[in-house]
Design an enzyme around this catalytic site. Structure first.
Site, PDB file in Angstrom:
ATOM      1  N   GLY A 121       0.358  -1.261  -0.107  1.00 34.74           N
ATOM      2  CA  GLY A 121       0.040  -0.148  -0.148  1.00 34.74           C
ATOM      3  C   GLY A 121       0.807   1.297  -0.054  1.00 34.74           C
ATOM      4  O   GLY A 121       0.602   2.082  -0.854  1.00 34.74           O
ATOM      5  N   CYS A 122       1.723   1.219   0.778  1.00 26.75           N
ATOM      6  CA  CYS A 122       2.656   2.528   1.004  1.00 26.75           C
ATOM      7  C   CYS A 122       3.646   2.548  -0.470  1.00 26.75           C
ATOM      8  O   CYS A 122       3.627   3.705  -1.026  1.00 26.75           O
ATOM      9  CB  CYS A 122       3.564   2.381   2.198  1.00 26.75           C
ATOM     10  SG  CYS A 122       2.737   2.181   3.765  1.00 26.75           S
TER      11      CYS A 122
END
Length: 155
Positions: A45-46
């Site tokens: 996600g990051c």
């Protein structure tokens, strides 16, 4: 402490990926700032979020804003992450999560550091807050929309 739209953004000085200090107030003298807190370098996600900011970086610059990512990893971790994904913006290291606490960024399920984006105008006022752990790319579209609105002439 939980910050709200209209509050003054707490100032901080933290090391960026090359170790040099970055002070929020110094950035605000030149440009608005999109400050995004993210959980951890190199997680799916990051990485998606960082690459989405990267892909829209020129639009942020054209709209008069600088992007700064902030998490608790070391400057060495940020340097590797930034280099691997060719990130054109600054990542700062908040080891110990002091700034994260000052901004009141919540944890998810009490374990995972939260994902919150703040749009801060040149006067240091928070103009927008977007909090979503699982919709990482929407942080970019939300922030860019607000920055572009801030550039509109007021009647």
């Amino acid at each position: 402490m939980t910050l709200k739209i209209g509050d003054k953004a707490p100032d901080f000085t933290l090391p960026k990926q090359d170790g040099t200090p970055v002070r929020l107030q110094d950035l605000l003298q030149k440009t608005a700032v999109v400050l995004y807190f993210y959980p951890k370098d190199d997680t799916p996600g990051c990485t998606a979020q960082a690459c989405s900011f990267r892909d829209s970086y020129e639009a942020f610059k054209e709209a008069g804003a600088e992007v700064v990512g902030i998490s608790s990893q070391s400057t060495a971790s940020h340097e590797s992450f930034s280099s691997r994904h060719r990130l054109p913006f600054t990542l700062v290291s908040d080891e110990g999560a002091k700034v994260r606490k000052e901004y009141g960024v919540p944890s998810t399920l009490g374990l995972l550091p939260g994902r919150v984006t703040y749009v801060i105008d040149r006067e240091g006022t928070i103009r927008h807050i977007f909090n979503s752990q699982f919709n990482a790319k929407r942080h970019v579209t939300e922030a860019l929309g607000v920055i572009q609105q801030l550039q509109q002439p007021r009647s």
